[in-house]
Design a protein around this motif. Sequence first.
Motif, PDB file in Angstrom:
ATOM      1  N   GLU A  37      93.745  76.310 -42.523  1.00 20.20           N
ATOM      2  CA  GLU A  37      94.990  75.929 -41.932  1.00 20.20           C
ATOM      3  C   GLU A  37      95.614  76.524 -40.649  1.00 20.20           C
ATOM      4  OE1 GLU A  37      97.485  77.465 -45.150  1.00 20.20           O
ATOM      5  OE2 GLU A  37      96.495  76.186 -46.836  1.00 20.20           O
ATOM      6  N   LEU A  38      95.205  77.621 -40.714  1.00 17.94           N
ATOM      7  CA  LEU A  38      95.181  78.578 -39.275  1.00 17.94           C
ATOM      8  C   LEU A  38      94.537  77.653 -38.189  1.00 17.94           C
ATOM      9  CD1 LEU A  38      95.497  82.045 -40.495  1.00 17.94           C
ATOM     10  CD2 LEU A  38      97.623  80.614 -40.012  1.00 17.94           C
ATOM     11  N   LEU A  39      93.641  77.614 -38.354  1.00 18.65           N
ATOM     12  CA  LEU A  39      92.466  76.864 -37.247  1.00 18.65           C
ATOM     13  C   LEU A  39      93.053  75.487 -36.967  1.00 18.65           C
ATOM     14  CD1 LEU A  39      89.014  77.985 -38.397  1.00 18.65           C
ATOM     15  CD2 LEU A  39      90.348  79.060 -36.463  1.00 18.65           C
ATOM     16  N   MET A  40      93.475  74.556 -37.823  1.00 20.82           N
ATOM     17  CA  MET A  40      93.824  73.494 -37.648  1.00 20.82           C
ATOM     18  C   MET A  40      95.195  73.374 -36.824  1.00 20.82           C
ATOM     19  SD  MET A  40      91.845  71.349 -39.151  1.00 20.82           S
ATOM     20  CE  MET A  40      92.508  69.657 -39.240  1.00 20.82           C
ATOM     21  N   GLU A  41      95.814  74.315 -36.880  1.00 19.07           N
ATOM     22  CA  GLU A  41      97.176  74.431 -36.269  1.00 19.07           C
ATOM     23  C   GLU A  41      97.067  74.959 -35.003  1.00 19.07           C
ATOM     24  OE1 GLU A  41     101.991  75.904 -36.724  1.00 19.07           O
ATOM     25  OE2 GLU A  41     100.522  76.221 -38.466  1.00 19.07           O
ATOM     26  N   HIS A  42      96.267  76.192 -35.014  1.00 22.75           N
ATOM     27  CA  HIS A  42      96.433  77.121 -33.712  1.00 22.75           C
ATOM     28  C   HIS A  42      95.104  76.969 -32.930  1.00 22.75           C
ATOM     29  CE1 HIS A  42     100.038  79.009 -34.938  1.00 22.75           C
ATOM     30  NE2 HIS A  42      99.574  78.783 -36.269  1.00 22.75           N
ATOM     31  N   HIS A  43      94.011  76.270 -33.326  1.00 27.82           N
ATOM     32  CA  HIS A  43      92.633  76.496 -32.621  1.00 27.82           C
ATOM     33  C   HIS A  43      92.132  74.994 -32.282  1.00 27.82           C
ATOM     34  CE1 HIS A  43      88.930  78.276 -31.104  1.00 27.82           C
ATOM     35  NE2 HIS A  43      88.356  77.581 -32.020  1.00 27.82           N
ATOM     36  N   TYR A  44      91.818  74.189 -33.259  1.00 32.10           N
ATOM     37  CA  TYR A  44      91.260  72.640 -33.113  1.00 32.10           C
ATOM     38  C   TYR A  44      91.979  72.088 -32.013  1.00 32.10           C
ATOM     39  CZ  TYR A  44      88.089  73.858 -36.883  1.00 32.10           C
ATOM     40  OH  TYR A  44      87.095  74.625 -37.586  1.00 32.10           O
ATOM     41  N   PRO A  45      93.296  71.726 -32.212  1.00 29.82           N
ATOM     42  CA  PRO A  45      93.836  70.892 -31.384  1.00 29.82           C
ATOM     43  C   PRO A  45      94.221  71.489 -29.904  1.00 29.82           C
ATOM     44  CG  PRO A  45      95.252  71.211 -33.215  1.00 29.82           C
ATOM     45  CD  PRO A  45      94.102  72.247 -33.272  1.00 29.82           C
ATOM     46  N   LEU A  46      93.686  72.758 -29.562  1.00 29.77           N
ATOM     47  CA  LEU A  46      93.941  73.431 -28.268  1.00 29.77           C
ATOM     48  C   LEU A  46      92.586  73.657 -27.667  1.00 29.77           C
ATOM     49  CD1 LEU A  46      96.497  76.188 -29.436  1.00 29.77           C
ATOM     50  CD2 LEU A  46      97.086  73.889 -28.252  1.00 29.77           C
ATOM     51  N   HIS A  47      91.673  73.753 -28.485  1.00 32.42           N
ATOM     52  CA  HIS A  47      90.162  74.143 -27.747  1.00 32.42           C
ATOM     53  C   HIS A  47      89.191  73.506 -28.407  1.00 32.42           C
ATOM     54  CE1 HIS A  47      92.230  77.509 -25.972  1.00 32.42           C
ATOM     55  NE2 HIS A  47      92.589  77.979 -27.210  1.00 32.42           N
ATOM     56  N   VAL A  48      89.203  72.452 -29.546  1.00 30.05           N
ATOM     57  CA  VAL A  48      88.206  71.326 -29.752  1.00 30.05           C
ATOM     58  C   VAL A  48      88.337  70.123 -29.432  1.00 30.05           C
ATOM     59  CG1 VAL A  48      86.832  70.555 -31.592  1.00 30.05           C
ATOM     60  CG2 VAL A  48      87.486  73.084 -31.710  1.00 30.05           C
ATOM     61  N   LEU A  49      89.521  69.787 -29.499  1.00 32.16           N
ATOM     62  CA  LEU A  49      89.769  68.466 -29.101  1.00 32.16           C
ATOM     63  C   LEU A  49      91.120  68.290 -28.885  1.00 32.16           C
ATOM     64  CD1 LEU A  49      89.390  65.362 -28.469  1.00 32.16           C
ATOM     65  CD2 LEU A  49      89.317  64.983 -30.797  1.00 32.16           C
ATOM     66  N   ARG A  50      91.753  68.479 -27.494  1.00 28.79           N
ATOM     67  CA  ARG A  50      93.226  68.522 -27.362  1.00 28.79           C
ATOM     68  C   ARG A  50      94.174  67.234 -27.542  1.00 28.79           C
ATOM     69  NH1 ARG A  50      94.722  72.915 -24.553  1.00 28.79           N
ATOM     70  NH2 ARG A  50      96.395  71.821 -23.031  1.00 28.79           N
ATOM     71  N   MET A  51      94.159  67.041 -28.757  1.00 28.91           N
ATOM     72  CA  MET A  51      95.007  65.867 -29.239  1.00 28.91           C
ATOM     73  C   MET A  51      95.707  66.221 -30.677  1.00 28.91           C
ATOM     74  SD  MET A  51      92.703  62.469 -28.641  1.00 28.91           S
ATOM     75  CE  MET A  51      91.803  62.188 -27.113  1.00 28.91           C
ATOM     76  N   PRO A  52      96.886  65.673 -30.975  1.00 23.11           N
ATOM     77  CA  PRO A  52      97.499  65.878 -32.136  1.00 23.11           C
ATOM     78  C   PRO A  52      96.361  65.574 -33.153  1.00 23.11           C
ATOM     79  CG  PRO A  52      99.109  64.996 -30.861  1.00 23.11           C
ATOM     80  CD  PRO A  52      97.688  65.015 -30.043  1.00 23.11           C
ATOM     81  N   LEU A  53      96.119  65.959 -34.299  1.00 15.16           N
ATOM     82  CA  LEU A  53      95.253  65.676 -35.436  1.00 15.16           C
ATOM     83  C   LEU A  53      95.464  64.136 -35.685  1.00 15.16           C
ATOM     84  CD1 LEU A  53      95.171  68.958 -37.617  1.00 15.16           C
ATOM     85  CD2 LEU A  53      93.683  68.144 -35.995  1.00 15.16           C
ATOM     86  N   ASP A  54      96.669  63.614 -35.800  1.00 13.46           N
ATOM     87  CA  ASP A  54      96.674  62.342 -36.326  1.00 13.46           C
ATOM     88  C   ASP A  54      96.250  61.435 -34.840  1.00 13.46           C
ATOM     89  OD1 ASP A  54      98.719  62.652 -34.089  1.00 13.46           O
ATOM     90  OD2 ASP A  54     100.368  61.797 -35.809  1.00 13.46           O
ATOM     91  N   GLN A  55      95.975  61.900 -33.753  1.00 17.30           N
ATOM     92  CA  GLN A  55      95.492  61.075 -32.866  1.00 17.30           C
ATOM     93  C   GLN A  55      93.985  61.076 -32.455  1.00 17.30           C
ATOM     94  OE1 GLN A  55      97.914  61.243 -29.140  1.00 17.30           O
ATOM     95  NE2 GLN A  55      99.762  61.475 -30.391  1.00 17.30           N
ATOM     96  N   TRP A  56      93.248  62.065 -33.313  1.00 19.05           N
ATOM     97  CA  TRP A  56      91.768  62.184 -33.205  1.00 19.05           C
ATOM     98  C   TRP A  56      91.061  60.846 -33.240  1.00 19.05           C
ATOM     99  CZ3 TRP A  56      89.192  67.151 -35.113  1.00 19.05           C
ATOM    100  CH2 TRP A  56      89.784  68.390 -34.495  1.00 19.05           C
TER     101      TRP A  56
END
Length: 343
Positions: free
Chosen positions: A212-231
């Motif tokens: 939960e924390l990674l999905m909000e604070h890590h993945y959209p910032l450092h893995v793929l810089r898009m909102p999750l619903d736009q991946w």
Amino acid sequence: MRKYIFLYLVCAVTLFSCQSSTQTEEIASDSTAVDLEEGVEMIPIQTPKGEFRVFTKKVGENPSMKVLLLHGGPGMSHLQYGNFKDYLPQEGIEFIWYDQLGSAHSDQPEDSTLWTIERFVDEVEQVRRALGLNKDNFYLLGQSWGGMLSMEYAFRHQDNLKGLIICNMMSSLDEYEKYAKEVLGPQMPPEVFAELMEIEKNMDFENPRYMELLMEHHYPLHVLRMPLDQWPAEINQTLEQVNPNVYVYMQGYSEFGITPGASLEGWDVRDQLKSITVPTLVVGGTHDTMDPKHMEWMSKEVANGRFLLCPNGSHLSQYDDPEHFFPGVIQFIKDVDSGSFGK
């Protein structure tokens, strides 16, 4: 426990995604299902545990510029390079999608003795020979784990390479962990980072708060810089296809380093980079999970290197900074092909 973290991630991405299930490519449980696709070749691979088959798919045709793509993970999918079809063919560059053994459309034996760097290097060499790639046409591009594998291949077989492209991968996992914990982690709210580190300390990776924390604070910032619903669909499909038995055995569960006991723990090739003499491009993103300054240093350590920084990019720069990623990669390939690289 091995599958929990991946199932949670897939469910979370699916929950946030606007795409319907009809848009998701069916995961092939039998590699024969893809045999009839145009450009596909299922290549037999000899291993200490017998013969298996791995998936490759050629796109385009060029006698002097052929790029074999090594996906990340380990245990993920060639679909992380899905958008290469929108850029390389238009420039006359041939590329080959490839699922490593244990991944996606390739055979998936359940034998952890196969998941070693040395065996994967040997697999890449067998794929090279089967596809007729050689020093006059063979470019190897690897991202993340694929970048590790591309370096290891070059240490052993660079005489077969025309060019090497290392994307979003440092040359030391200890340095990666240091960067994640000392630079990226503290960019989070202090209470978030503290909670993540407590979970890691307790090896409590089944705790849903971790993802939960990674999905909000890590993945959209450092893995793929898009909102999750736009991946992109390809990335969601890659997550669905991941083989946790390979990933967890080699990498572990942590997003801030290598889990103790994972087989890649301690990997460090900094002192070997000088042995790479083939033309080399190192690609990093400003917002990457990997330290871009370290990757720039790598480009200077190899004998014949160039650095490409994707200023808007993260770990998947081909998707969140294609405006810099693809022109830089294409220019490198063409410069090497024309003989102008390094001049």
